[in-house]
Design a protein around this motif. Structure first.
Motif, PDB file in Angstrom:
ATOM      1  N   ALA A  64     116.537  47.898  -9.907  1.00 28.90           N
ATOM      2  CA  ALA A  64     116.343  46.618 -10.587  1.00 28.90           C
ATOM      3  C   ALA A  64     114.975  46.586 -11.264  1.00 28.90           C
ATOM      4  CB  ALA A  64     116.475  45.463  -9.601  1.00 28.90           C
ATOM      5  N   LYS A  65     113.963  47.049 -10.559  1.00 34.00           N
ATOM      6  CA  LYS A  65     112.613  47.061 -11.105  1.00 34.00           C
ATOM      7  C   LYS A  65     112.529  47.968 -12.329  1.00 34.00           C
ATOM      8  CE  LYS A  65     107.869  47.876  -9.638  1.00 34.00           C
ATOM      9  NZ  LYS A  65     107.002  48.287  -8.540  1.00 34.00           N
ATOM     10  N   LYS A  68     114.384  46.273 -15.342  1.00 33.64           N
ATOM     11  CA  LYS A  68     113.610  45.169 -15.903  1.00 33.64           C
ATOM     12  C   LYS A  68     112.419  45.687 -16.708  1.00 33.64           C
ATOM     13  CE  LYS A  68     112.899  42.902 -12.117  1.00 33.64           C
ATOM     14  NZ  LYS A  68     112.477  41.883 -11.147  1.00 33.64           N
ATOM     15  N   LYS A  69     111.806  46.730 -16.209  1.00 38.41           N
ATOM     16  CA  LYS A  69     110.644  47.289 -16.882  1.00 38.41           C
ATOM     17  C   LYS A  69     111.052  47.970 -18.194  1.00 38.41           C
ATOM     18  CE  LYS A  69     106.655  50.151 -15.800  1.00 38.41           C
ATOM     19  NZ  LYS A  69     106.054  51.000 -14.782  1.00 38.41           N
ATOM     20  N   SER A  72     112.190  45.273 -20.655  1.00 42.75           N
ATOM     21  CA  SER A  72     111.154  44.252 -20.864  1.00 42.75           C
ATOM     22  C   SER A  72     111.730  42.838 -20.777  1.00 42.75           C
ATOM     23  CB  SER A  72     110.456  44.453 -22.207  1.00 42.75           C
ATOM     24  OG  SER A  72     109.839  45.703 -22.269  1.00 42.75           O
ATOM     25  N   VAL A  73     112.510  42.609 -19.729  1.00 44.88           N
ATOM     26  CA  VAL A  73     113.111  41.299 -19.506  1.00 44.88           C
ATOM     27  C   VAL A  73     112.879  40.882 -18.060  1.00 44.88           C
ATOM     28  CG1 VAL A  73     114.889  41.581 -21.248  1.00 44.88           C
ATOM     29  CG2 VAL A  73     115.367  42.266 -18.912  1.00 44.88           C
ATOM     30  N   GLY A  74     113.159  39.617 -17.797  1.00 45.62           N
ATOM     31  CA  GLY A  74     113.058  39.109 -16.435  1.00 45.62           C
ATOM     32  C   GLY A  74     114.368  39.300 -15.703  1.00 45.62           C
ATOM     33  N   GLY A  75     114.313  39.121 -14.420  1.00 52.48           N
ATOM     34  CA  GLY A  75     115.506  39.257 -13.607  1.00 52.48           C
ATOM     35  C   GLY A  75     115.154  39.150 -12.145  1.00 52.48           C
ATOM     36  N   SER A  76     116.169  39.325 -11.294  1.00 53.58           N
ATOM     37  CA  SER A  76     115.928  39.230  -9.862  1.00 53.58           C
ATOM     38  C   SER A  76     116.957  40.065  -9.109  1.00 53.58           C
ATOM     39  CB  SER A  76     115.990  37.780  -9.399  1.00 53.58           C
ATOM     40  OG  SER A  76     117.289  37.263  -9.601  1.00 53.58           O
ATOM     41  N   ILE A  84     119.967  40.200 -14.475  1.00 55.57           N
ATOM     42  CA  ILE A  84     119.076  40.435 -15.606  1.00 55.57           C
ATOM     43  C   ILE A  84     119.260  39.296 -16.600  1.00 55.57           C
ATOM     44  CG2 ILE A  84     118.488  42.003 -17.503  1.00 55.57           C
ATOM     45  CD1 ILE A  84     117.909  43.290 -14.869  1.00 55.57           C
ATOM     46  N   GLN A  85     118.167  38.742 -17.088  1.00 57.21           N
ATOM     47  CA  GLN A  85     118.234  37.649 -18.053  1.00 57.21           C
ATOM     48  C   GLN A  85     118.622  38.192 -19.424  1.00 57.21           C
ATOM     49  OE1 GLN A  85     114.369  35.891 -17.923  1.00 57.21           O
ATOM     50  NE2 GLN A  85     114.693  34.954 -15.917  1.00 57.21           N
TER      51      GLN A  85
END
Length: 108
Positions: A64-65, A68-69, A72-76, A84-85
């Motif tokens: 996940a990390k 996201k990296k 270049s988006v946000g997420g959890s 992922i947003q």
């Protein structure tokens, strides 16, 4: 004389070790079952959900990390799912296939 030569002169007994690979690429557990890549809208905003990973939770969090990296988006990471947003199904599927995962697109 570059920096490596200067260091060799200062520490002649030191042996060089090969550089380590980037964390996350070779350490993730690759599974037989495909990871499900879903698209949903929550509160009118698009999200991409990855579900179905059967390996260790820490590996999934690292994945996940990395995603996201790279995007270049946000997420959890919640309830054994990566959220992922935004609608990044195609990009995420390409990244996971590059890493060796089997990915299945669900819906749409």
């Amino acid at each position: 004389m570059d920096l490596k030569d200067q260091l060799k002169n200062l520490f002649p007994e030191h042996e060089e070790t090969p550089e380590e690979t980037t964390a996350g690429d070779s350490k993730l557990w690759i599974q037989d079952e495909p990871i499900l890549c879903k698209y949903e809208k929550r509160k009118g905003k698009p999200i991409t959900i990855l579900d179905g990973y059967t390996g260790a939770t820490e590996d999934f969090k690292q994945l996940a990390k990395d995603l996201k990296k790279e995007l270049s988006v946000g997420g959890s990471f919640k309830d054994e799912k990566i959220i992922i947003q935004g609608d990044y199904r195609d990009k995420i599927m390409a990244i996971l296939k590059e890493k060796g995962f089997n990915v299945k697109r669900v819906g749409g």
